[in-house]
Design an enzyme around this catalytic site. Structure first.
Site, mmCIF file in Angstrom:
data_model
loop_
_atom_site.group_PDB
_atom_site.id
_atom_site.type_symbol
_atom_site.label_atom_id
_atom_site.label_comp_id
_atom_site.label_asym_id
_atom_site.label_seq_id
_atom_site.Cartn_x
_atom_site.Cartn_y
_atom_site.Cartn_z
ATOM 1 N N THR A 1 12.139 7.948 7.747
ATOM 2 C CA THR A 1 12.842 7.634 8.964
ATOM 3 C C THR A 1 14.061 6.509 8.581
ATOM 4 O O THR A 1 15.258 6.548 9.021
ATOM 5 C CB THR A 1 11.921 6.887 9.996
ATOM 6 O OG1 THR A 1 11.278 7.889 10.387
ATOM 7 C CG2 THR A 1 12.980 6.503 11.163
ATOM 8 N N ASP B 1 10.324 13.647 3.526
ATOM 9 C CA ASP B 1 9.395 13.257 4.546
ATOM 10 C C ASP B 1 8.151 12.941 4.155
ATOM 11 O O ASP B 1 7.740 13.674 3.404
ATOM 12 C CB ASP B 1 9.380 14.356 5.641
ATOM 13 C CG ASP B 1 8.752 13.851 7.023
ATOM 14 O OD1 ASP B 1 9.510 13.726 8.067
ATOM 15 O OD2 ASP B 1 7.521 13.339 7.042
ATOM 16 N N THR C 1 6.641 6.228 7.328
ATOM 17 C CA THR C 1 5.359 5.687 7.694
ATOM 18 C C THR C 1 4.316 6.522 7.922
ATOM 19 O O THR C 1 3.183 6.018 7.884
ATOM 20 C CB THR C 1 5.633 4.865 9.060
ATOM 21 O OG1 THR C 1 6.103 5.956 10.065
ATOM 22 C CG2 THR C 1 6.664 3.761 9.110
ATOM 23 N N ASP C 2 4.534 7.789 8.051
ATOM 24 C CA ASP C 2 3.277 8.535 8.607
ATOM 25 C C ASP C 2 2.174 8.342 7.408
ATOM 26 O O ASP C 2 1.217 8.614 7.578
ATOM 27 C CB ASP C 2 3.773 10.256 8.626
ATOM 28 C CG ASP C 2 4.948 10.458 9.917
ATOM 29 O OD1 ASP C 2 4.672 9.433 10.602
ATOM 30 O OD2 ASP C 2 5.121 11.391 10.090
ATOM 31 N N CYS D 1 -14.404 4.579 13.704
ATOM 32 C CA CYS D 1 -13.809 3.518 14.552
ATOM 33 C C CYS D 1 -12.745 2.892 13.660
ATOM 34 O O CYS D 1 -12.970 2.158 12.707
ATOM 35 C CB CYS D 1 -14.954 2.403 14.664
ATOM 36 S SG CYS D 1 -16.373 2.986 15.417
HETATM 37 N N1 ASP Z 1 8.209 11.493 9.419
HETATM 38 C C1 ASP Z 1 8.541 10.357 8.896
HETATM 39 C C2 ASP Z 1 7.918 10.112 7.524
HETATM 40 O O1 ASP Z 1 6.728 9.463 7.591
HETATM 41 C C3 ASP Z 1 8.136 9.235 9.935
HETATM 42 C C4 ASP Z 1 8.651 7.865 9.259
HETATM 43 O O2 ASP Z 1 9.165 7.489 8.363
HETATM 44 O O3 ASP Z 1 8.187 6.653 10.011
HETATM 45 O O4 ASP Z 1 8.532 10.245 6.428
#
Ligand code: ASP
Length: 345
Positions: free
Chosen positions: A14, A58, A90-91, A279
């Site tokens: 992102t 991505d 982030t994913d 958890c």
């Molecule tokens: N779909 C994106 C990725 O992980 C989301 C992100 O960057 O936060 O590449």
């Protein structure tokens, strides 16, 4: 003293995405205009080089080959730079941080992953602060040595040990958690490093960049009502070498004898099964605590203690890539290789 040299590797995600006017979805673009977006970079007082790792992805497309290429890229530039920042979606950032921690043995320089929930070009982006702080931390030295000598994630004021993290939230800026290990630093009006939590090797050893992983690893999450024929299919997959079993609470599972039989047959066939807890907020697997957990230990299932699922999966892929004998993988899984789990004495 000369400026510290920092290599920023952009992999996609992102942080550097833009809106495709035709499809109205976010897609990665090549990161050549970052300096325009970040005029404050010059204030850090570091020599910063940006490099794309192509093709940009991505992070949903991350895989072991990608991790090996990224580790190789860091290894290739290791002597030229004082620190590394990896811009990543982030994913799956927690998987990549965990994988890199295993692939880069004897790391004595910072490798800090960061990204953002909103693209750099938008007004409320968290990307600017995340990148600036990650670079500033990577350039931080104490007694002529880098403060950080391990793989970390920097996100929204927190510096975490990478292999202790997971993505906790899809929309809040505070997206990552490290439930079982303290922050390495907190960034507020000052940067407060928690030195006692930071890996610090007195003797610098030569970096070893590993280039093999084996993806014959399955992840199985238990849920009430899980059908044993589903499990049977997974555990009998040809070539399967290891399974991360996400169990309940402190490592508990159904007492159904059919379930026990499938697991036992798999262990007897040499498959390494590692028990981690579902958890997310913290705690550890203690298979002796309840009868339901003890049965798993009796079968020969290994405790993942307080490993995250991300660290368990990537640690297995790393170990299977180095070791042909699953008995050796079983043994190595039970030790902490890069501070990824807490061994209580
Ligand atoms: N779909 C994106 C990725 O992980 C989301 C992100 O960057 O936060 O590449």
């Amino acid at each position: 003293m000369d400026n510290r040299k920092i290599l920023v590797i952009y992999t996609g995600g992102t942080i550097g995405m833009m809106m495709d006017p035709e499809t109205h979805t976010l897609k990665p673009f090549e990161f050549d205009n970052i300096r325009q977006q970040l005029p404050m970079l010059d204030l850090i007082g570091a020599d910063i080089t940006f490099q794309d790792m192509l093709p940009l992805i991505d992070s949903s497309d991350t895989n072991p080959d990608f991790w090996i290429r990224l580790a190789a890229m860091i290894g290739c530039h290791y002597d030229e730079y004082d620190g590394f920042v990896v811009l990543h979606g982030t994913d799956t950032m927690a998987y990549t941080a965990s994988a890199l921690s295993f692939l880069l043995e004897n790391l004595s320089k910072p490798v800090i992953l960061t990204g953002s929930q909103l693209p750099l070009g938008v007004i409320r982006t968290d990307g600017r602060r995340n990148i600036l702080n990650a670079i500033a931390i990577a350039a931080e030295y104490r007694d002529d040595r880098p403060v950080i000598q391990e793989v970390c994630i920097y996100f929204q004021n927190n510096l975490f040990r990478g292999n202790r993290t997971y993505k906790d939230d899809a929309s809040r800026f505070n997206a990552f958690m490290s439930p079982n290990y303290h922050n390495l630093a907190d960034v507020n009006t000052t940067v407060e490093f928690h030195y006692a939590n930071i890996h610090n090797e007195e003797v610098v050893k030569p970096l070893i960049v590993h280039d093999r992983m084996d993806d014959h690893v399955a992840l199985v999450k238990l849920y009430p009502g899980i059908r044993t024929e589903f499990l049977e299919t997974i555990f009998r997959t040809p070539g399967l070498r290891a399974v991360v079993l996400e169990t309940y609470g402190t490592g508990n599972a159904p007492t159904n004898p059919e379930f026990g039989r499938i697991l036992k047959e798999a262990v007897d066939a040499g498959i390494v099964i590692v028990n981690v807890t579902q958890c997310k907020g913290g705690g550890r697997v203690e298979m002796g605590r309840y009868l339901t957990g003890k049965k798993l230990a009796d079968i020969g299932i290994i405790s993942g203690l307080d490993l995250t699922t991300e660290a368990a999966v990537t640690k297995l892929m790393y170990l299977l890539g180095q070791l042909d004998d699953n008995a050796d993988v079983r043994r190595e899984m039970q030790g902490s290789l890069r501070g990824e789990m807490t061994i209580e004495s």
